[in-house]
Design a protein around this motif. Structure first.
Motif, PDB file in Angstrom:
ATOM      1  N   UNK A 160       0.833  -1.206   0.000  1.00 46.22           N
ATOM      2  CA  UNK A 160       0.000   0.000   0.000  1.00 46.22           C
ATOM      3  C   UNK A 160       0.864   1.252   0.000  1.00 46.22           C
ATOM      4  N   UNK A 161       1.903   1.266   0.828  1.00 42.10           N
ATOM      5  CA  UNK A 161       2.763   2.441   0.874  1.00 42.10           C
ATOM      6  C   UNK A 161       3.499   2.618  -0.455  1.00 42.10           C
ATOM      7  N   UNK A 162       3.840   1.520  -1.123  1.00 47.75           N
ATOM      8  CA  UNK A 162       4.467   1.624  -2.444  1.00 47.75           C
ATOM      9  C   UNK A 162       3.510   2.252  -3.450  1.00 47.75           C
ATOM     10  N   UNK A 163       2.218   1.995  -3.278  1.00 47.22           N
ATOM     11  CA  UNK A 163       1.221   2.565  -4.187  1.00 47.22           C
ATOM     12  C   UNK A 163       1.023   4.053  -3.917  1.00 47.22           C
ATOM     13  N   UNK A 164       1.012   4.427  -2.631  1.00 44.87           N
ATOM     14  CA  UNK A 164       0.903   5.852  -2.288  1.00 44.87           C
ATOM     15  C   UNK A 164       2.114   6.603  -2.840  1.00 44.87           C
ATOM     16  N   UNK A 165       3.307   6.041  -2.604  1.00 45.49           N
ATOM     17  CA  UNK A 165       4.512   6.684  -3.127  1.00 45.49           C
ATOM     18  C   UNK A 165       4.532   6.672  -4.649  1.00 45.49           C
ATOM     19  N   UNK A 166       4.043   5.586  -5.253  1.00 49.76           N
ATOM     20  CA  UNK A 166       4.006   5.517  -6.710  1.00 49.76           C
ATOM     21  C   UNK A 166       3.096   6.569  -7.308  1.00 49.76           C
ATOM     22  N   UNK A 167       2.019   6.874  -6.602  1.00 44.02           N
ATOM     23  CA  UNK A 167       1.113   7.940  -7.047  1.00 44.02           C
ATOM     24  C   UNK A 167       1.828   9.282  -7.002  1.00 44.02           C
ATOM     25  N   UNK A 168       2.564   9.528  -5.921  1.00 39.95           N
ATOM     26  CA  UNK A 168       3.296  10.796  -5.812  1.00 39.95           C
ATOM     27  C   UNK A 168       4.487  10.844  -6.763  1.00 39.95           C
ATOM     28  N   UNK A 169       5.071   9.696  -7.063  1.00 39.85           N
ATOM     29  CA  UNK A 169       6.175   9.648  -8.013  1.00 39.85           C
ATOM     30  C   UNK A 169       5.721  10.194  -9.365  1.00 39.85           C
ATOM     31  N   UNK A 170       4.538   9.774  -9.793  1.00 40.52           N
ATOM     32  CA  UNK A 170       3.987  10.286 -11.048  1.00 40.52           C
ATOM     33  C   UNK A 170       3.624  11.764 -10.935  1.00 40.52           C
ATOM     34  N   UNK A 171       3.008  12.144  -9.823  1.00 41.25           N
ATOM     35  CA  UNK A 171       2.606  13.542  -9.622  1.00 41.25           C
ATOM     36  C   UNK A 171       3.823  14.474  -9.649  1.00 41.25           C
ATOM     37  N   UNK A 172       4.901  14.088  -8.956  1.00 42.07           N
ATOM     38  CA  UNK A 172       6.061  14.980  -8.873  1.00 42.07           C
ATOM     39  C   UNK A 172       6.772  15.071 -10.219  1.00 42.07           C
ATOM     40  N   UNK A 173       6.787  13.974 -10.990  1.00 39.07           N
ATOM     41  CA  UNK A 173       7.352  14.080 -12.332  1.00 39.07           C
ATOM     42  C   UNK A 173       6.540  15.061 -13.177  1.00 39.07           C
ATOM     43  N   UNK A 174       5.232  14.976 -13.094  1.00 43.06           N
ATOM     44  CA  UNK A 174       4.407  15.936 -13.820  1.00 43.06           C
ATOM     45  C   UNK A 174       4.675  17.366 -13.373  1.00 43.06           C
ATOM     46  N   UNK A 175       4.904  17.526 -12.082  1.00 43.34           N
ATOM     47  CA  UNK A 175       5.197  18.841 -11.503  1.00 43.34           C
ATOM     48  C   UNK A 175       6.485  19.421 -12.089  1.00 43.34           C
ATOM     49  N   UNK A 176       7.565  18.641 -12.089  1.00 43.76           N
ATOM     50  CA  UNK A 176       8.839  19.187 -12.547  1.00 43.76           C
ATOM     51  C   UNK A 176       8.855  19.353 -14.065  1.00 43.76           C
TER      52      UNK A 176
END
Length: 317
Positions: free
Chosen positions: A62-78
């Motif tokens: 579950x924590x890998x999925x939460x982090x995976x969601x933010x991994x995509x979000x932060x790439x979109x951000x930068x």
């Protein structure tokens, strides 16, 4: 330091590779699939969930999925500020090297596509994952802040991001067969195009560096340090939000000390992903430190020192 001018052949190779590996979001990546919540998203080499050995395997997933969601979000951000910067520097080639212009325009187009892909990912994950996830930074506000800094510092940060993108995929994502297939395919596609972007980032960074005098480079080093501090601020806020979101799903099965350790673990993972894995990469150090004098190098390393604890235990030992 004197730097050789980029050759047209270097840009032409990027163009040829861009044409060869180009992909479409729907037809080549998503392909009518959903994210599989029975599978890991972000592998442990990046999420560092294996260092939280008191957690159940289900909660590590579950924590890998939460982090995976933010991994995509932060790439979109930068990629919001990267795309804008690439369009800006492409104008320097508009009435000159047309190969360089085409390569950079292609890069900007691909960065726009990546942003769309990550927005699509977020919408899909939001539909399937529990409510309560928070994205803490606004892409346009971040882009405006980053782009207010010197071109040298923005290009150095961009090179760092592109290089760690490649390293993350090769070292941690590609070798794993147990990841959600769609999540893995997203970052395979991303890696293919970012491989060309890293070449352009290095060319343009060195071209910009060749224009600076020592005083300008000193100021630019200060800008780069400011950008690293700003990135860390974004990571701290997102780590807090993600730990809170995780606990809202996982419930009350962890004691206060364990909850605190999870929060610290998420921040460590984000610092590893977005700062330490990049600045310790061999190629980034070769390029950046190759243009700095000893005093400037010491300034950079002193600024990074408090973050280097975030290197995974497996690598440190």
């Amino acid at each position: 330091m004197e730097t050789a001018a980029p050759s047209a052949n270097q840009y032409s190779k990027v163009i040829a590779n861009s044409k060869r590996i180009r992909w479409d979001i729907d037809n080549d990546v998503i392909r009518r699939r959903r994210f599989d919540l029975e599978k890991t998203f972000l592998p442990s080499g990046l999420s560092l969930v294996n260092e939280l050995d008191f957690m159940t395997s289900d909660d590590q997933r579950l924590l890998s999925q939460v982090q995976g969601r933010s991994y995509a979000y932060i790439f979109g951000l930068v990629e919001r500020f990267i795309g804008a910067k690439v369009l800006e520097i492409s104008r320097q080639h508009a009435l000159g090297d047309q190969m360089a212009l085409e390569a950079l325009v292609r890069m900007a187009d691909e960065e726009l596509k990546h942003q769309e892909l990550f927005r699509r990912m977020e919408a899909m994950m939001a539909a399937d994952m529990p409510a309560g996830y928070v994205a803490t930074a606004d892409p346009n506000a971040v882009a405006n802040a980053v782009l207010s800094k010197s071109s040298w510092s923005v290009l150095a940060l961009t090179l760092d991001i592109e290089l760690f993108t490649l390293a993350h995929y090769r070292a941690s994502i590609e070798p794993r067969d147990d990841l959600c297939a769609l999540w893995k395919d997203v970052f395979l596609a991303h890696w293919k195009e970012e491989s060309q972007h890293a070449v352009l980032d290095e060319l343009e960074f060195l071209r910009e560096d060749a224009r600076l005098n020592p005083a300008e480079r000193d100021a630019a080093v200060g800008d780069l340090i400011d950008l690293v501090v700003a990135v860390d601020g974004i990571l701290q806020a997102q780590a807090r939000a993600d730990a809170t979101y995780f606990h809202s799903i996982a419930g009350t099965r962890y004691a206060d000390a364990q909850r605190a350790a999870i929060g610290e673990g998420v921040l460590k993972a984000y610092r590893w992903q977005y700062i330490v894995s990049g600045v310790t990469a061999t190629r980034f150090q070769e390029v950046l430190l190759g243009v700095l004098d000893d005093t400037q190098t010491a300034r950079v390393m002193d600024a990074l020192q408090p973050l280097l604890y975030a290197m995974p235990a497996a690598i440190r030992h």
